[in-house]
Motif scaffolding. Structure first.
Motif, mmCIF file in Angstrom:
data_model
loop_
_atom_site.group_PDB
_atom_site.id
_atom_site.type_symbol
_atom_site.label_atom_id
_atom_site.label_comp_id
_atom_site.label_asym_id
_atom_site.label_seq_id
_atom_site.Cartn_x
_atom_site.Cartn_y
_atom_site.Cartn_z
ATOM 1 N N TYR A 1 -2.948 3.301 -7.978
ATOM 2 C CA TYR A 1 -1.696 2.838 -8.588
ATOM 3 C C TYR A 1 -0.895 4.014 -9.151
ATOM 4 O O TYR A 1 0.314 4.116 -8.923
ATOM 5 C CB TYR A 1 -1.997 1.828 -9.699
ATOM 6 N N ARG B 1 0.492 6.126 -6.159
ATOM 7 C CA ARG B 1 0.931 5.341 -5.006
ATOM 8 C C ARG B 1 2.143 5.946 -4.282
ATOM 9 O O ARG B 1 2.248 5.852 -3.058
ATOM 10 C CB ARG B 1 1.241 3.899 -5.434
ATOM 11 N N LYS B 2 3.046 6.593 -4.991
ATOM 12 C CA LYS B 2 4.265 7.109 -4.369
ATOM 13 C C LYS B 2 3.992 8.300 -3.460
ATOM 14 O O LYS B 2 4.562 8.401 -2.379
ATOM 15 C CB LYS B 2 5.283 7.483 -5.450
ATOM 16 N N LEU C 1 0.384 7.139 -0.679
ATOM 17 C CA LEU C 1 0.215 5.936 0.134
ATOM 18 C C LEU C 1 1.308 5.770 1.179
ATOM 19 O O LEU C 1 1.627 4.648 1.581
ATOM 20 C CB LEU C 1 0.134 4.707 -0.774
ATOM 21 N N GLY C 2 1.895 6.867 1.650
ATOM 22 C CA GLY C 2 2.890 6.773 2.704
ATOM 23 C C GLY C 2 2.273 6.507 4.065
ATOM 24 O O GLY C 2 2.812 5.763 4.887
ATOM 25 N N GLU C 3 1.117 7.103 4.321
ATOM 26 C CA GLU C 3 0.452 6.951 5.616
ATOM 27 C C GLU C 3 -0.416 5.705 5.661
ATOM 28 O O GLU C 3 -0.468 4.998 6.668
ATOM 29 C CB GLU C 3 -0.406 8.196 5.888
ATOM 30 N N LEU C 4 -1.111 5.420 4.593
ATOM 31 C CA LEU C 4 -1.976 4.245 4.495
ATOM 32 C C LEU C 4 -1.498 3.378 3.329
ATOM 33 O O LEU C 4 -1.129 3.898 2.277
ATOM 34 C CB LEU C 4 -3.430 4.659 4.268
ATOM 35 N N GLY C 5 -1.538 2.078 3.500
ATOM 36 C CA GLY C 5 -1.120 1.179 2.435
ATOM 37 C C GLY C 5 -2.159 1.082 1.335
ATOM 38 O O GLY C 5 -3.284 1.593 1.448
ATOM 39 N N PHE C 6 -1.793 0.408 0.250
ATOM 40 C CA PHE C 6 -2.672 0.279 -0.911
ATOM 41 C C PHE C 6 -3.990 -0.386 -0.531
ATOM 42 O O PHE C 6 -5.072 0.085 -0.902
ATOM 43 C CB PHE C 6 -1.955 -0.524 -2.001
ATOM 44 N N ARG C 7 -3.912 -1.514 0.202
ATOM 45 C CA ARG C 7 -5.126 -2.249 0.558
ATOM 46 C C ARG C 7 -6.072 -1.400 1.403
ATOM 47 O O ARG C 7 -7.280 -1.375 1.176
ATOM 48 C CB ARG C 7 -4.761 -3.536 1.312
ATOM 49 N N GLU C 8 -5.518 -0.690 2.391
ATOM 50 C CA GLU C 8 -6.358 0.116 3.267
ATOM 51 C C GLU C 8 -6.971 1.288 2.502
ATOM 52 O O GLU C 8 -8.151 1.618 2.694
ATOM 53 C CB GLU C 8 -5.542 0.613 4.458
ATOM 54 N N TYR D 1 -7.649 1.402 -0.668
ATOM 55 C CA TYR D 1 -8.680 0.868 -1.555
ATOM 56 C C TYR D 1 -9.936 0.509 -0.769
ATOM 57 O O TYR D 1 -11.065 0.748 -1.222
ATOM 58 C CB TYR D 1 -8.147 -0.348 -2.294
#
Length: 261
Positions: free
Chosen positions: A231, A234-235, A238-245, A247
């Motif tokens: 969190y 995140r900026k 997490l550009g290449e992979l999303g938060f869920r992935e 985590y």
């Protein structure tokens, strides 16, 4: 007190490295290369001992130097640090001003993209803020480290299985053993920017490795701290992979850490 700089280097010309780093104190250089060798020389009337070896892992290099350290205070360093004139006095004065300190961290000028901390006020380092310091910021009483029986992990860091984190684990173990950690605002030098040998972007390996590290740092709270980490960053991460992935990958790494116990 006597200060000794412990340098972890890779494929360097050890005979000129003391000059490049502007060393003004005794030093031990451990150089990862393609052969075994030993030499020593005087630089500015100070003894520089150089160990060359065809082995890999920054933790191994730091442990090799630490085992051979004979100074009262050891200052960990990397080959790309250039020290400010008078750094030896700054370090020794800081320990004299904090007689109960076992470890003191100092400031260095680094590229903005690599900045993880800046000591803006002197004080104690606790469990909530120890994880941001690189090893080259750390000076320690050699005898305190030996009494506490602490060393650097061989699983983490450049050249090891997992990409980074040996610095956080080292300070974690020091706190766990009851050592007193302090922060100093003194600036000891500057890092010469170079491309990282381990960072290849915020990819799958990055998050899996971070998960393994968090298992060792936080135990049963590793998942909670993983969520916090993602969190907060995140900026930029997490550009290449999303938060869920991301985590999911960190949880995978946490599981790998558990399997190794």
């Amino acid at each position: 007190m006597k200060l000794q700089v412990l340098v972890a280097a890779v494929n360097q010309e050890v005979n000129s490295l003391a000059g490049q780093m502007n060393l003004e104190s005794d030093a031990i250089i451990v150089n990862q290369c393609d052969h075994f060798d030993y030499c020593e020389y005087l630089h500015k009337d100070r003894l520089v001992k150089c160990f060359s070896m065809p082995e890999r892992g920054v933790g191994l290099s730091r442990n090799t130097a630490l085992m051979r350290a004979d100074g009262d205070i050891c200052l960990f360093s990397d080959e790309d640090i250039v020290f400010t004139p008078g750094y030896e006095k700054l370090v020794l004065d800081a320990f004299e001003a904090n007689p109960d300190a076992d470890i003191i961290t100092f400031n260095f000028i680094v590229d903005p993209s690599r900045t993880t901390y800046c000591n803006k006020a002197p004080g104690r380092i606790r469990w909530y803020n120890y994880g941001r310091y690189p090893t080259y910021a750390v000076a320690a009483k050699t005898e305190s480290l030996r009494r506490a029986n602490v060393s650097f992990s061989l699983l983490f860091g450049g050249g090891a299985r997992y990409s980074n984190g040996e610095d956080s684990l080292f300070l974690h173990d020091c706190l766990k053993k009851g050592l007193h950690l302090y922060a100093s605002c003194e600036n000891l030098g500057q890092e010469v920017y170079r491309e990282s040998t381990w960072f290849k972007g915020y990819n799958e390996k990055f998050f899996v490795d971070r998960g393994v590290l968090y298992h060792y740092l936080y135990g049963v709270l590793a998942r909670l701290f993983s969520l916090r980490f993602l969190y907060v960053h995140r900026k930029e991460m997490l550009g290449e992979l999303g938060f869920r992935e991301a985590y999911r990958l960190m949880k995978q790494g946490i599981g790998q850490g558990k399997d190794r116990i």
